[in-house]
Design a protein around this motif. Structure first.
Motif, PDB file in Angstrom:
ATOM      1  N   TYR A 169      22.240 -16.083  22.639  1.00 50.51           N
ATOM      2  CA  TYR A 169      21.486 -15.352  23.762  1.00 50.51           C
ATOM      3  C   TYR A 169      20.591 -15.868  24.686  1.00 50.51           C
ATOM      4  CZ  TYR A 169      24.991 -12.080  21.997  1.00 50.51           C
ATOM      5  OH  TYR A 169      25.856 -11.250  21.469  1.00 50.51           O
ATOM      6  N   ALA A 170      19.509 -16.939  24.158  1.00 55.29           N
ATOM      7  CA  ALA A 170      18.352 -17.469  24.379  1.00 55.29           C
ATOM      8  C   ALA A 170      17.977 -17.934  24.747  1.00 55.29           C
ATOM      9  CB  ALA A 170      17.453 -17.584  23.317  1.00 55.29           C
ATOM     10  N   ALA A 171      19.273 -18.758  25.364  1.00 55.01           N
ATOM     11  CA  ALA A 171      19.487 -20.141  26.358  1.00 55.01           C
ATOM     12  C   ALA A 171      18.894 -19.797  27.956  1.00 55.01           C
ATOM     13  CB  ALA A 171      21.485 -20.476  26.333  1.00 55.01           C
ATOM     14  N   ILE A 185      18.471  -9.231  27.725  1.00 57.14           N
ATOM     15  CA  ILE A 185      19.597  -8.776  28.708  1.00 57.14           C
ATOM     16  C   ILE A 185      21.010  -9.247  28.414  1.00 57.14           C
ATOM     17  CG2 ILE A 185      19.537  -9.003  30.971  1.00 57.14           C
ATOM     18  CD1 ILE A 185      17.141  -8.552  31.501  1.00 57.14           C
ATOM     19  N   LEU A 186      20.752 -10.564  28.067  1.00 57.36           N
ATOM     20  CA  LEU A 186      22.182 -11.463  27.930  1.00 57.36           C
ATOM     21  C   LEU A 186      22.899 -10.161  26.802  1.00 57.36           C
ATOM     22  CD1 LEU A 186      24.140 -13.391  29.349  1.00 57.36           C
ATOM     23  CD2 LEU A 186      22.996 -15.562  27.625  1.00 57.36           C
ATOM     24  N   GLU A 187      22.173 -10.072  25.845  1.00 61.76           N
ATOM     25  CA  GLU A 187      22.851  -9.318  24.489  1.00 61.76           C
ATOM     26  C   GLU A 187      23.339  -7.815  25.423  1.00 61.76           C
ATOM     27  OE1 GLU A 187      20.332  -8.862  21.547  1.00 61.76           O
ATOM     28  OE2 GLU A 187      21.969  -8.619  20.351  1.00 61.76           O
ATOM     29  N   HIS A 228      24.065  -7.216  28.598  1.00 60.92           N
ATOM     30  CA  HIS A 228      25.189  -7.164  29.524  1.00 60.92           C
ATOM     31  C   HIS A 228      26.200  -7.930  28.542  1.00 60.92           C
ATOM     32  CE1 HIS A 228      24.905  -8.673  34.086  1.00 60.92           C
ATOM     33  NE2 HIS A 228      26.065  -7.608  33.277  1.00 60.92           N
ATOM     34  N   HIS A 229      26.116  -8.281  28.018  1.00 58.93           N
ATOM     35  CA  HIS A 229      27.606  -8.869  27.509  1.00 58.93           C
ATOM     36  C   HIS A 229      28.665  -8.497  26.398  1.00 58.93           C
ATOM     37  CE1 HIS A 229      30.194 -11.175  24.711  1.00 58.93           C
ATOM     38  NE2 HIS A 229      30.727 -12.290  25.670  1.00 58.93           N
ATOM     39  N   ASP A 230      27.529  -8.013  25.376  1.00 60.66           N
ATOM     40  CA  ASP A 230      27.556  -6.958  24.547  1.00 60.66           C
ATOM     41  C   ASP A 230      27.992  -5.439  24.662  1.00 60.66           C
ATOM     42  OD1 ASP A 230      27.678  -9.698  23.179  1.00 60.66           O
ATOM     43  OD2 ASP A 230      25.840  -8.557  21.634  1.00 60.66           O
ATOM     44  N   LYS A 231      27.595  -4.968  25.705  1.00 58.67           N
ATOM     45  CA  LYS A 231      27.484  -3.470  25.303  1.00 58.67           C
ATOM     46  C   LYS A 231      28.011  -2.842  27.425  1.00 58.67           C
ATOM     47  CE  LYS A 231      25.185  -3.022  21.757  1.00 58.67           C
ATOM     48  NZ  LYS A 231      26.357  -1.972  20.577  1.00 58.67           N
ATOM     49  N   HIS A 232      27.708  -4.182  27.955  1.00 56.83           N
ATOM     50  CA  HIS A 232      28.136  -3.772  29.575  1.00 56.83           C
ATOM     51  C   HIS A 232      29.215  -4.440  29.678  1.00 56.83           C
ATOM     52  CE1 HIS A 232      25.169  -1.595  31.388  1.00 56.83           C
ATOM     53  NE2 HIS A 232      24.423  -2.345  30.014  1.00 56.83           N
ATOM     54  N   HIS A 233      29.924  -5.602  29.471  1.00 54.16           N
ATOM     55  CA  HIS A 233      30.694  -6.186  29.265  1.00 54.16           C
ATOM     56  C   HIS A 233      32.195  -5.833  28.688  1.00 54.16           C
ATOM     57  CE1 HIS A 233      33.245 -10.208  30.326  1.00 54.16           C
ATOM     58  NE2 HIS A 233      33.794  -9.524  30.344  1.00 54.16           N
ATOM     59  N   ALA A 234      31.633  -5.462  27.178  1.00 58.98           N
ATOM     60  CA  ALA A 234      32.332  -4.821  26.859  1.00 58.98           C
ATOM     61  C   ALA A 234      33.000  -4.092  27.066  1.00 58.98           C
ATOM     62  CB  ALA A 234      32.032  -4.911  25.081  1.00 58.98           C
ATOM     63  N   ALA A 235      32.602  -2.874  28.167  1.00 58.93           N
ATOM     64  CA  ALA A 235      33.226  -1.680  28.042  1.00 58.93           C
ATOM     65  C   ALA A 235      33.984  -1.850  29.377  1.00 58.93           C
ATOM     66  CB  ALA A 235      31.871  -0.961  28.675  1.00 58.93           C
ATOM     67  N   TYR A 236      33.930  -2.853  30.044  1.00 59.10           N
ATOM     68  CA  TYR A 236      34.435  -2.956  30.967  1.00 59.10           C
ATOM     69  C   TYR A 236      35.901  -3.634  30.558  1.00 59.10           C
ATOM     70  CZ  TYR A 236      30.558  -2.689  34.022  1.00 59.10           C
ATOM     71  OH  TYR A 236      29.780  -2.080  34.287  1.00 59.10           O
ATOM     72  N   VAL A 237      36.137  -4.435  29.510  1.00 54.93           N
ATOM     73  CA  VAL A 237      37.222  -4.923  28.996  1.00 54.93           C
ATOM     74  C   VAL A 237      37.619  -3.386  28.021  1.00 54.93           C
ATOM     75  CG1 VAL A 237      38.039  -5.881  26.360  1.00 54.93           C
ATOM     76  CG2 VAL A 237      36.119  -7.176  28.006  1.00 54.93           C
ATOM     77  N   ALA A 238      37.608  -2.575  27.684  1.00 53.41           N
ATOM     78  CA  ALA A 238      37.610  -1.955  26.945  1.00 53.41           C
ATOM     79  C   ALA A 238      38.266  -0.231  27.712  1.00 53.41           C
ATOM     80  CB  ALA A 238      37.116  -0.944  25.977  1.00 53.41           C
ATOM     81  N   GLY A 239      37.773  -0.534  28.798  1.00 57.31           N
ATOM     82  CA  GLY A 239      38.177   0.569  30.076  1.00 57.31           C
ATOM     83  C   GLY A 239      39.306  -0.333  30.705  1.00 57.31           C
ATOM     84  N   ALA A 240      39.119  -1.523  30.978  1.00 55.87           N
ATOM     85  CA  ALA A 240      40.851  -2.238  31.426  1.00 55.87           C
ATOM     86  C   ALA A 240      42.226  -1.935  30.460  1.00 55.87           C
ATOM     87  CB  ALA A 240      40.669  -3.686  31.227  1.00 55.87           C
TER      88      ALA A 240
END
Ligand code: MN
Length: 205
Positions: free
Chosen positions: A13-15, A24-26, A28-40
């Protein structure tokens, strides 16, 4: 059966600090992107149910949700690989030549993509994409995850301009986020996408 899964990041995350904060990265990836995967995955199940039952009463909403969530999943999956702790600089080789041919020069390409991204109204993205009928690179301005784009052209380099992508770190200073993005751009990944994309040929002969 879930069709889509959240991809692992290739870095910590800090890279991407100081250009992009770990928090932000954590999120964005773990919550926002994950929600789109679940939604799809959810909308695919509901479409499967609709086919089985013949009840298409919600077809418009289902197709809209499919476009939104699936496009969100695809764009974020590309975004994580478009970014690198070793990014920045300029494209090289055949990608650089194609940018020169289709978009004038790298500086002009970067300026167009920056302007497209900076001027998104509401939430959206800027994208450098391959257009497989004309066989050329184009810059697109994407509304939400799926609007205002041509058909069939795979994105090669995507710039997330949703507030969740930068606001915790950059607040309303969008230009600083865009400048940071260019420092993180992984041209090795973009070049690999370009090589794959240009094998798609939708020309009419
Ligand atoms: Mn996002």
């Amino acid at each position: 059966m879930a069709q889509y899964a959240l991809p692992e990041l290739a870095y910590d995350y800090a890279a991407l600090e100081p250009h992009l904060s770990a928090r932000i990265l954590e999120l964005h990836h773990d919550k926002h992107h994950a929600a789109y995967v679940a939604g799809a995955n959810t909308v695919l199940e509901r479409l499967s149910d609709a086919r089985a039952s013949g009840d298409y009463g919600s077809i418009n909403q289902l197709e809209k949700n499919l476009a939104f969530h699936l496009s969100g999943h695809i764009l974020h999956s590309i975004l994580w690989r478009n970014l690198s702790p070793d990014g920045g600089g300029r494209p090289e080789g055949e990608l650089a030549a194609a940018i020169d041919e289709h978009l004038g020069s790298f500086d002009e390409c970067r300026a167009q993509l920056t302007e497209a991204a900076m001027n998104v109204q509401g939430s959206g993205w800027g994208a450098l994409s391959w257009e497989p009928m004309g066989g050329r690179l184009i810059v697109e301005q994407v509304y939400d995850h799926q609007g205002n784009v041509g058909q069939g052209g795979p994105p090669l380099l995507v710039l997330d301009m949703w507030e969740h992508a930068y606001y915790l770190q950059y607040e309303n200073r969008k230009a600083e986020w865009v400048a940071a993005f260019w420092e993180l751009a992984n041209w090795v990944d973009v070049s690999e996408r370009f090589e794959k994309a240009r094998s798609i040929d939708l020309s009419l002969g």
